[in-house]
Design an enzyme around this catalytic site. Structure first.
Site, PDB file in Angstrom:
ATOM      1  N   ARG A   1       0.746  -1.233   0.157  1.00  0.00           N
ATOM      2  CA  ARG A   1       0.122   0.019   0.038  1.00  0.00           C
ATOM      3  C   ARG A   1       0.730   1.234   0.050  1.00  0.00           C
ATOM      4  O   ARG A   1       1.932   1.192   0.282  1.00  0.00           O
ATOM      5  CB  ARG A   1      -1.062   0.096   1.043  1.00  0.00           C
ATOM      6  CG  ARG A   1      -0.457  -0.639   2.252  1.00  0.00           C
ATOM      7  CD  ARG A   1       0.387  -0.092   3.152  1.00  0.00           C
ATOM      8  NE  ARG A   1       0.316   1.305   3.455  1.00  0.00           N
ATOM      9  CZ  ARG A   1       1.209   2.319   3.598  1.00  0.00           C
ATOM     10  NH1 ARG A   1       2.361   1.951   3.706  1.00  0.00           N
ATOM     11  NH2 ARG A   1       0.794   3.457   3.893  1.00  0.00           N
ATOM     12  N   GLY A   2       0.246   2.385  -0.210  1.00  0.00           N
ATOM     13  CA  GLY A   2       0.900   3.597  -0.387  1.00  0.00           C
ATOM     14  C   GLY A   2       1.214   3.881  -1.911  1.00  0.00           C
ATOM     15  O   GLY A   2       1.494   2.902  -2.587  1.00  0.00           O
ATOM     16  N   ALA A   3       0.933   5.120  -2.213  1.00  0.00           N
ATOM     17  CA  ALA A   3       0.749   5.456  -3.737  1.00  0.00           C
ATOM     18  C   ALA A   3       1.648   4.830  -4.593  1.00  0.00           C
ATOM     19  O   ALA A   3       1.636   4.225  -5.376  1.00  0.00           O
ATOM     20  CB  ALA A   3       0.178   6.715  -3.905  1.00  0.00           C
ATOM     21  N   ARG A  52      -7.312  -0.467  -7.016  1.00  0.00           N
ATOM     22  CA  ARG A  52      -7.571   0.302  -5.901  1.00  0.00           C
ATOM     23  C   ARG A  52      -7.940   1.962  -6.890  1.00  0.00           C
ATOM     24  O   ARG A  52      -7.170   2.053  -7.840  1.00  0.00           O
ATOM     25  CB  ARG A  52      -6.529   0.608  -4.899  1.00  0.00           C
ATOM     26  CG  ARG A  52      -6.539  -0.538  -3.869  1.00  0.00           C
ATOM     27  CD  ARG A  52      -5.520  -0.015  -2.856  1.00  0.00           C
ATOM     28  NE  ARG A  52      -6.363   0.876  -1.921  1.00  0.00           N
ATOM     29  CZ  ARG A  52      -5.665   1.506  -0.732  1.00  0.00           C
ATOM     30  NH1 ARG A  52      -4.250   1.181  -0.551  1.00  0.00           N
ATOM     31  NH2 ARG A  52      -6.232   2.181   0.059  1.00  0.00           N
ATOM     32  N   GLN A  72      -2.084   2.497   9.878  1.00  0.00           N
ATOM     33  CA  GLN A  72      -0.635   2.526   9.052  1.00  0.00           C
ATOM     34  C   GLN A  72       0.361   3.553  10.156  1.00  0.00           C
ATOM     35  O   GLN A  72       1.566   3.198   9.741  1.00  0.00           O
ATOM     36  CB  GLN A  72      -0.956   3.287   7.726  1.00  0.00           C
ATOM     37  CG  GLN A  72      -1.691   2.353   6.732  1.00  0.00           C
ATOM     38  CD  GLN A  72      -3.108   2.760   6.836  1.00  0.00           C
ATOM     39  OE1 GLN A  72      -3.802   3.204   7.968  1.00  0.00           O
ATOM     40  NE2 GLN A  72      -3.769   2.761   5.573  1.00  0.00           N
ATOM     41  N   ASP A  85      -2.321  10.783  -2.410  1.00  0.00           N
ATOM     42  CA  ASP A  85      -2.660   9.677  -3.164  1.00  0.00           C
ATOM     43  C   ASP A  85      -2.975  10.228  -4.601  1.00  0.00           C
ATOM     44  O   ASP A  85      -2.858   9.504  -5.644  1.00  0.00           O
ATOM     45  CB  ASP A  85      -3.632   8.825  -2.640  1.00  0.00           C
ATOM     46  CG  ASP A  85      -3.082   7.948  -1.539  1.00  0.00           C
ATOM     47  OD1 ASP A  85      -2.929   8.658  -0.444  1.00  0.00           O
ATOM     48  OD2 ASP A  85      -2.719   6.890  -1.867  1.00  0.00           O
ATOM     49  N   ASN A 136      -5.573  12.440   0.371  1.00  0.00           N
ATOM     50  CA  ASN A 136      -4.649  11.513   1.099  1.00  0.00           C
ATOM     51  C   ASN A 136      -5.629  10.946   2.148  1.00  0.00           C
ATOM     52  O   ASN A 136      -6.840  11.049   2.340  1.00  0.00           O
ATOM     53  CB  ASN A 136      -3.460  12.422   1.870  1.00  0.00           C
ATOM     54  CG  ASN A 136      -2.541  11.742   2.420  1.00  0.00           C
ATOM     55  OD1 ASN A 136      -1.971  10.845   1.455  1.00  0.00           O
ATOM     56  ND2 ASN A 136      -2.267  12.166   3.749  1.00  0.00           N
ATOM     57  N   LYS A 137      -4.842   9.921   2.929  1.00  0.00           N
ATOM     58  CA  LYS A 137      -5.520   9.196   3.988  1.00  0.00           C
ATOM     59  C   LYS A 137      -6.681   9.991   4.834  1.00  0.00           C
ATOM     60  O   LYS A 137      -6.196  11.321   5.007  1.00  0.00           O
ATOM     61  CB  LYS A 137      -4.539   8.445   4.738  1.00  0.00           C
ATOM     62  CG  LYS A 137      -4.767   7.556   5.856  1.00  0.00           C
ATOM     63  CD  LYS A 137      -5.691   6.530   5.233  1.00  0.00           C
ATOM     64  CE  LYS A 137      -5.088   5.704   4.443  1.00  0.00           C
ATOM     65  NZ  LYS A 137      -6.339   4.817   3.650  1.00  0.00           N
TER      66      LYS A 137
HETATM   67  O1  MRU Z   1      -4.458   3.206   2.107  1.00  0.00           O
HETATM   68  P1  MRU Z   1      -2.830   3.438   2.032  1.00  0.00           P
HETATM   69  O2  MRU Z   1      -2.378   2.878   3.217  1.00  0.00           O
HETATM   70  O3  MRU Z   1      -2.590   2.843   0.697  1.00  0.00           O
HETATM   71  O4  MRU Z   1      -2.922   4.978   2.036  1.00  0.00           O
HETATM   72  C1  MRU Z   1      -1.603   5.529   1.826  1.00  0.00           C
HETATM   73  C2  MRU Z   1      -1.584   6.777   2.066  1.00  0.00           C
HETATM   74  O5  MRU Z   1      -2.614   7.620   2.101  1.00  0.00           O
HETATM   75  C3  MRU Z   1      -0.007   7.726   1.934  1.00  0.00           C
HETATM   76  O6  MRU Z   1      -0.296   8.723   2.817  1.00  0.00           O
HETATM   77  C4  MRU Z   1      -0.134   8.019   0.649  1.00  0.00           C
HETATM   78  O7  MRU Z   1      -0.118   6.874  -0.420  1.00  0.00           O
HETATM   79  C5  MRU Z   1       0.997   9.239   0.244  1.00  0.00           C
HETATM   80  S1  MRU Z   1       2.550   8.817   0.625  1.00  0.00           S
HETATM   81  C6  MRU Z   1       3.313   7.637  -0.167  1.00  0.00           C
END
Ligand code: MRU
Length: 384
Positions: A74-76, A117, A224, A265, A275-276
């Site tokens: 996970r993470g963009a 996703r 996370q 994201d 973002n999250k």
């Molecule tokens: O749902 P996730 O864990 O994939 O979400 C990740 C985030 O929101 C991060 O903050 C985001 O990808 C940016 S930083 C790499």
């Protein structure tokens, strides 16, 4: 449980091995990487951290799509790299003997990966780049095209690391010695191929000898921050304390925080940042208290095709992620409760001090300056 990768190679690295040695000094692997000996994709199984560091290997692109959907990775930027290698895997799985049939198989595989996703634009960005490489290939050798696609995925991964380090360098200049920083979600090496976005900035500042203290938003519902960011900070030796998400306003208002940092994201053309979930409330509280808030993003996360953040698709995940919390072995909610679980929110650009990219820090007017950063203009002078 985790049955989607049944049949894949799995490696368990038990906690008896020093995680710090694994992660920082020796850095035996990246979060997402190709295993050239076995022609497989290897990734860290992020759902098990911090209890267990486990590496999972994939030889089927459908398993990669499931791993993205179920948040093994996970993470963009990490999702983007995983999808690129996933498409390289699809090319190897295809039995096509000619380039035209191989391209058709790739198109089908890209659709499967794309659906994993919706919010992180790096997924479609990486898949588009891979498909473009397949289309631009002028030869007629399907074997050569397969190799070319693996090389392109590797380039995407290598560029991610280099870009993150450039962002970290630009961002670290904004951090002052002694800063306390609130950080949301996980944006570190685990969310990228290596280094990270917002956490990369913090890590760079620390390596440059600046004393930083991090207040880690636990980041409900999947935690996370508490699970992954705290684990990473421990490996780097950076002092931190975990706070519940709803404590952020208290710390900001009582003057205990100098900066707020998070990733993104997807960033719309006007600078609105998806973002999250929880980022919006954090940015509001930072703005109200005059604390600078920065989003740290590679330009691959900027989507100039969307005029504003209201157009960004927001993933709504399984309510079980909210309802499943247990305390002392007991569910915390009455049986039969329902829940809503948007995984992201949009922070309007007016709440942001700046957006840190690999080409420098973008300040308002975001619409104009983001486009310059995406074009590759060097905005670094303004940073210094
Ligand atoms: O749902 P996730 O864990 O994939 O979400 C990740 C985030 O929101 C991060 O903050 C985001 O990808 C940016 S930083 C790499």
């Amino acid at each position: 449980m985790h049955s989607f990768y049944n049949g894949c190679r799995e490696t368990r690295i038990h906690l008896t091995l020093s995680l710090r040695a694994f992660f920082v000094h020796q850095r035996l692997m990246r979060t997402v990487e190709w295993d050239y000996d076995r022609s497989q994709l290897r990734m860290i199984e992020q759902r098990l951290l911090p209890a267990e560091l486990k590496i999972v290997s994939f030889d089927d692109y459908r398993q990669v799509a499931a791993a993205i959907r179920d948040m093994v990775v996970r993470g963009a930027p990490a999702i983007g790299a995983a999808a690129a290698f996933g498409l390289a895997l699809a090319a190897r799985q295809s039995s096509a003997r000619d380039v035209t049939s191989l391209r058709a198989d790739l198109k089908d595989a890209a659709e499967v990966l794309q659906e994993a996703r919706p919010t992180a634009v790096n997924l479609s960005w990486a898949l588009k780049r891979m498909m473009q490489a397949a289309i631009q290939y002028e030869g007629s050798d399907a074997v050569e095209l397969r190799d070319l696609l693996l090389a392109e995925a590797q380039r995407i991964a290598d560029e991610d690391v280099a870009i993150n380090e450039r962002m970290a360098t630009h961002g670290a200049r904004l951090i002052d010695d002694g800063d306390t920083i609130i950080h949301h979600c996980n944006t570190g090496a685990l969310a990228t191929v290596d280094w990270g976005t917002a956490l990369g900035v913090i890590r760079k500042a620390h390596e440059l000898g600046k004393r930083v203290h991090v207040l880690v938003d636990e980041t409900r519902p999947r935690l996370q921050g508490a699970r992954l960011t705290a684990w990473e900070l421990q490996q780097y030796g950076i002092p931190y304390e975990i706070i519940s998400d709803n404590a952020a306003g208290y710390f900001l208002r009582s003057g205990q925080v100098q900066k707020v940092l998070f990733g993104a994201d997807r960033v719309a053309a006007n600078g609105d940042v998806a973002n999250k979930i929880g980022t919006y409330m954090l940015a509001l509280a930072a703005y109200d208290n005059g604390v600078p808030a920065y989003s740290v993003v590679p330009t691959s996360t900027i989507d100039l095709s969307l005029a504003h953040g209201g157009l960004i698709p927001i993933e709504e995940r399984d309510p079980g992620e909210v309802l499943g919390l247990q305390v002392e072995g007991q569910p915390v909610v009455p049986p039969g409760s329902k829940a809503r679980n948007p995984a992201f929110d949009v922070t309007p650009h007016r709440l942001l001090t700046g957006i840190i990219t690999e080409n420098g820090v973008v300040y308002p007017p975001f619409e104009e300056n983001l486009a310059r950063a995406v074009r590759g203009e060097n905005l670094a002078e303004k940073t210094e």
